[in-house]
Design a protein around this motif. Structure first.
Motif, PDB file in Angstrom:
ATOM      1  N   GLU A  74      69.424  50.030   2.284  1.00 43.20           N
ATOM      2  CA  GLU A  74      69.065  48.928   3.174  1.00 43.20           C
ATOM      3  C   GLU A  74      68.893  49.471   4.600  1.00 43.20           C
ATOM      4  N   TYR A 234      68.354  41.174   6.903  1.00 45.12           N
ATOM      5  CA  TYR A 234      69.075  41.388   5.653  1.00 45.12           C
ATOM      6  C   TYR A 234      68.955  40.233   4.650  1.00 45.12           C
ATOM      7  N   ARG A 252      79.950  42.819  -4.068  1.00 40.92           N
ATOM      8  CA  ARG A 252      79.888  43.460  -2.748  1.00 40.92           C
ATOM      9  C   ARG A 252      81.157  43.133  -1.959  1.00 40.92           C
ATOM     10  N   TRP A 256      80.831  39.634   3.153  1.00 35.94           N
ATOM     11  CA  TRP A 256      79.593  38.881   2.910  1.00 35.94           C
ATOM     12  C   TRP A 256      79.846  37.500   2.325  1.00 35.94           C
TER      13      TRP A 256
HETATM   14  N1  GLU Z   1      73.487  46.389   3.277  1.00 38.14           N
HETATM   15  C1  GLU Z   1      74.643  45.585   3.117  1.00 38.14           C
HETATM   16  C2  GLU Z   1      75.813  46.414   3.644  1.00 38.14           C
HETATM   17  O1  GLU Z   1      75.598  47.376   4.281  1.00 38.14           O
HETATM   18  C3  GLU Z   1      74.808  45.222   1.660  1.00 38.14           C
HETATM   19  C4  GLU Z   1      75.292  43.867   1.413  1.00 38.14           C
HETATM   20  C5  GLU Z   1      75.147  43.480  -0.043  1.00 38.14           C
HETATM   21  O2  GLU Z   1      75.618  44.238  -0.900  1.00 38.14           O
HETATM   22  O3  GLU Z   1      74.564  42.431  -0.352  1.00 38.14           O
HETATM   23  O4  GLU Z   1      76.947  46.116   3.457  1.00 38.14           O
END
Ligand code: GLU
Length: 564
Positions: A74, A234, A252, A256
């Motif tokens: 990402e 994102y 995750r 989040w």
């Molecule tokens: N790119 C996000 C992070 O760095 C990932 C989040 C996810 O897994 O949806 O944590």
């Protein structure tokens, strides 16, 4: 101008539609129960233990259900990126055998048919999805400048209002299409925002596979979908990627969790079935009776390099991670070992429901214990190979010693190994030298004069005992019982009790007991007062070495006296 025309005006180059991508990335031909999940880091540096913990759970869940574990990078926030970011991540994952089935393999290649797996290469796909929303009156261009937003933000804070771009704060939400088009034609910069259909007063309930039932207010923030540079933020990228890569489970970090209402809303506005969510608690550490977050900055054990530098075997760390993920793992593991003679992590069924809901304790002492047991169960060959690999990287002099007579090294490492009660004193491969150094003449004779004699300390008595042992009792072919019987005889000959209990019953009758006598032999040959099995050590060293070491000790002692 209608919404479709606005969409064409905003994104004129986008000529594909959702169906195109849905056909290109079809549903995976997997059973219903197979978990397809991913690890989706930003390439911002090396991983930390919390990330390895999450990856371990993700990979395990995918593999135990016959699913797929893939790696997506990402990288839409180019400012945070570091050089070799992808390489670092892959190295850290490989170190822990967290091998991916699909996705990014290194800086330039990837495997799998659901890619590209690097977000910066997916711009056109994100824009297609954003265009769909504009065409359906679910997204709009916003012209607010960073200063406008910062001012609103301050007002919201000072008037204690909820923060974000919603309700009266969403100033561009109702700009007529013609006005927006004119402003763009005038060269004004814009972002694309979601026209959130949510109401803050309404509640949304969902079931997180780890945290259980959760209730949040609906999302009513008109978040940015596409930035002015054309890259997504994102949230939109998550929706697009996890939908098209056919992720079934988003597993995750718990940071989040509060985004779930927004993410579910995104799936809802597109009319897609959302994935299941499982939010993994962070790792914590106990300090002075309080729990706090395991910190990359404060706690060396949070960094992957710590394990590498110390030579802590990753396989054992994974066993520890399984232990803190599911509290029934340890019992299962012991039972397997007992019943089958070996236990394989692959055969354990990890259960979301058994993962702790709040912070999981990462306890270095417990980890060390697991590593000691793990190394204790390894064969001499395995310990030798692993110790050698470690030494080749961090201690080349010792690597040379280990390999110059591999057969001897194997025997040394084989002492007290393989039986019912194997030695468990090695907790990492950097400790191997410290635990066997005295078995190598090169190291033995390079040591300072530090003999840890215990009860028997006088040189004369030591001389008598060792000389008699060497002349009268030592026989390399003796088995353990015969050897010990001889040590008892030696003890008795010099007025020491043959048994400790005899001595304890009548201490005034003896100078000491058999243990004191064998301690002299131990210290003369190793300088140490605690070692693995003395019988095995003496047998391996042999009479000549024993004589040489004894002579050396006497010489050193007289030199020492002279210099005093
Ligand atoms: N790119 C996000 C992070 O760095 C990932 C989040 C996810 O897994 O949806 O944590």
């Amino acid at each position: 101008m209608n919404n479709q025309e606005l969409a064409d005006f905003l994104l004129p180059k986008i000529d594909k539609d959702l169906t195109y991508y849905e056909t290109k990335y079809p549903k995976r031909p997997l059973p219903e129960t197979a978990i397809v999940t991913r690890y989706a880091p930003s390439p911002t540096g090396h991983l930390h233990m919390g990330a390895i913990f999450a990856c371990f759970i993700e990979q395990k869940m995918a593999h135990q259900t016959g699913g797929v574990f893939f790696l997506r990078i990402e990288d839409t926030d180019k400012k945070r990126e570091v050089e070799n970011g992808i390489t670092n991540i892959i190295q850290d994952l490989n170190e822990f055998n967290l091998v991916i089935d699909e996705g990014v393999e290194n800086e330039t290649t990837e495997k799998g048919v659901y890619g590209p797996y690097v977000q910066s290469q997916r711009q056109e796909i994100y824009q297609t999805f954003a265009k769909y929303l504009v065409a359906n009156d679910l997204a709009y261009p916003c012209f607010c400048s960073a200063e406008d937003l910062a001012r609103d933000h301050e007002i919201q804070i000072s008037s204690k209002e909820r923060q974000g771009y919603y309700g009266k704060w969403a100033r561009c939400r109702n700009i007529p299409i013609e006005t927006a088009v004119q402003r763009i034609k005038n060269g004004e910069k814009f972002v694309l925002r979601l026209k959130s259909p949510g109401k803050y007063e309404r509640k949304i309930r969902f079931k997180d596979l780890i945290k259980g039932e959760i209730e949040f207010p609906e999302n009513d923030i008109d978040i940015v979908l596409i930035k002015s540079d054309g890259l997504p933020l994102y949230h939109l990228a998550h929706l697009v990627d996890d939908y098209l890569m056919r992720t079934t489970h988003v597993i995750r970090g718990e940071e989040w969790l509060s985004s779930v209402p927004l993410h579910l809303q995104l799936f809802q506005v597109f009319g897609f079935k959302p994935p299941k969510y499982a939010h993994i608690p962070g790792l914590s550490k106990e300090e002075d009776g309080n729990k706090r977050k395991l910190s990359k900055r404060r706690d060396p054990e949070a960094a992957i390099s710590y394990y590498h530098q110390k030579g802590i075997p990753p396989e054992a760390v994974l066993l520890y991670l399984a232990t803190i993920a599911n509290s029934n793992f340890e019992d299962w593991y012991e039972k397997e070992l007992k019943e089958k003679g070996c236990a394989r992590l692959e055969n354990f069924q990890l259960d979301f429901k058994k993962i702790g809901v709040s912070a999981v304790l990462f306890d270095l002492a417990k980890l060390t214990n697991i590593v000691k047991n793990y190394i204790g169960r390894l064969s001499a060959e395995e310990v030798y190979q692993k110790a050698l690999t470690y030494a080749e990287k961090y201690n080349s002099a010792f690597a040379k010693l280990l390999s110059q007579d591999a057969d001897y090294s194997l025997k040394v490492l084989g002492i007290e190994r393989g039986g019912v009660k194997p030695r468990k004193d090695i907790s990492c491969f950097s400790e191997v030298q410290a635990s066997i150094w005295y078995m190598f003449d090169e190291l033995f004779y390079a040591q300072p004069l530090d003999y840890q004699f215990q009860t028997i300390k006088e040189q004369e008595e030591i001389n008598r005992l060792v000389n008699t042992y060497l002349e009268k009792y030592f026989n390399i072919d003796d088995d353990k019982n015969t050897w010990f019987e001889k040590i008892k005889q030696l003890a008795a000959e010099f007025g020491y009790a043959r048994e400790v209990k005899e001595y304890k019953a009548n201490p005034s009758n003896y100078k000491g007991h058999v243990g004191d006598v064998s301690m002299v032999l131990r210290v003369i040959t190793t300088t140490q007062s605690t070692t693995p099995d003395l019988f095995e050590l003496l047998k391996l060293l042999g009479k000549t070495k024993l004589q040489e070491r004894f002579a050396w000790w006497q010489k050193k002692l007289s030199q020492h006296r002279v210099s005093q």
